[in-house]
Design a protein around this motif. Structure first.
Motif, short mmCIF file in Angstrom:
data_model
loop_
_atom_site.label_atom_id
_atom_site.label_comp_id
_atom_site.label_asym_id
_atom_site.label_seq_id
_atom_site.Cartn_x
_atom_site.Cartn_y
_atom_site.Cartn_z
N THR A 127 59.68 -122.16 40.55
CA THR A 127 60.03 -121.27 41.81
C THR A 127 58.94 -121.27 42.93
O THR A 127 59.34 -120.91 43.93
CB THR A 127 60.08 -119.80 41.13
OG1 THR A 127 60.98 -119.84 39.98
CG2 THR A 127 60.68 -118.91 41.92
N ASN A 186 54.33 -113.69 39.16
CA ASN A 186 54.73 -113.80 37.77
C ASN A 186 55.99 -114.81 37.37
O ASN A 186 56.66 -114.79 36.47
CB ASN A 186 55.03 -112.42 37.09
CG ASN A 186 53.75 -111.57 37.08
OD1 ASN A 186 52.71 -112.11 36.81
ND2 ASN A 186 53.98 -110.35 37.43
N TYR A 187 56.29 -115.76 38.33
CA TYR A 187 57.28 -116.77 38.33
C TYR A 187 56.84 -117.86 37.65
O TYR A 187 55.83 -118.09 37.82
CB TYR A 187 57.98 -116.73 39.90
CG TYR A 187 58.14 -115.54 40.58
CD1 TYR A 187 59.35 -114.42 40.03
CD2 TYR A 187 57.78 -115.50 41.81
CE1 TYR A 187 59.33 -113.42 40.54
CE2 TYR A 187 58.01 -114.25 42.75
CZ TYR A 187 58.99 -113.18 42.15
OH TYR A 187 59.20 -112.25 42.67
N ALA A 188 57.81 -118.84 37.47
CA ALA A 188 57.53 -120.08 36.97
C ALA A 188 57.07 -121.05 38.22
O ALA A 188 57.63 -120.60 39.21
CB ALA A 188 58.80 -120.66 36.24
N ALA A 189 56.19 -121.87 37.80
CA ALA A 189 55.92 -122.81 38.79
C ALA A 189 56.90 -123.50 39.71
O ALA A 189 56.62 -123.54 40.97
CB ALA A 189 54.79 -123.93 38.13
#
Length: 119
Positions: free
Chosen positions: A42, A37-40
């Motif tokens: 990250t 569920n993190y940004a790409a």
């Protein structure tokens, strides 16, 4: 590949999850990104840390990047741990179970019987 860099890379829960995802084979970056569920960026950073430690390798196919696990790096950790763990890795023993204690039956005996048998 040094034990320190591998251990540091595996010190993060997200990176350990990536390693677990790759245990069955090569995956495209997009499949790895979908698991979080993190940004790409990250996840990209986590992948680059794993790559710098020698835990993963990449392969390009057009615009796609595929990641695979470098099991040799895991063998480095295993070889370092082996002397510490002994020849066989033992499973931790479970806590001892409490035994149900049966009530002890008291037998009435004459305290002098012991001495009477000696005479």
């Amino acid at each position: 590949m040094q034990v320190e860099s591998i251990a540091k890379a595996l010190g993060d829960e997200s990176r350990r999850k990536i390693v677990e995802l790759l245990k069955d084979g090569e995956l495209p970056a997009s499949t790895i990104f979908e698991q979080f569920n993190y940004a790409a960026p990250t996840i990209s950073r986590h992948l680059s840390v794993l790559k710098e430690a020698g835990l993963v390798s990449t392969r390009r196919n057009g615009v796609f990047i595929y990641y695979s696990l470098e099991k040799e790096a895991l063998h480095v950790i295993q070889n370092w741990l082996a002397p510490l763990l002994g020849s066989a890795i033992e499973k931790p023993k479970s806590a001892p179970r409490e035994r149900s204690q049966k009530p002890k039956i008291k037998t009435e005996s004459n305290p002098f019987e012991k001495f009477q048998s000696e005479f």
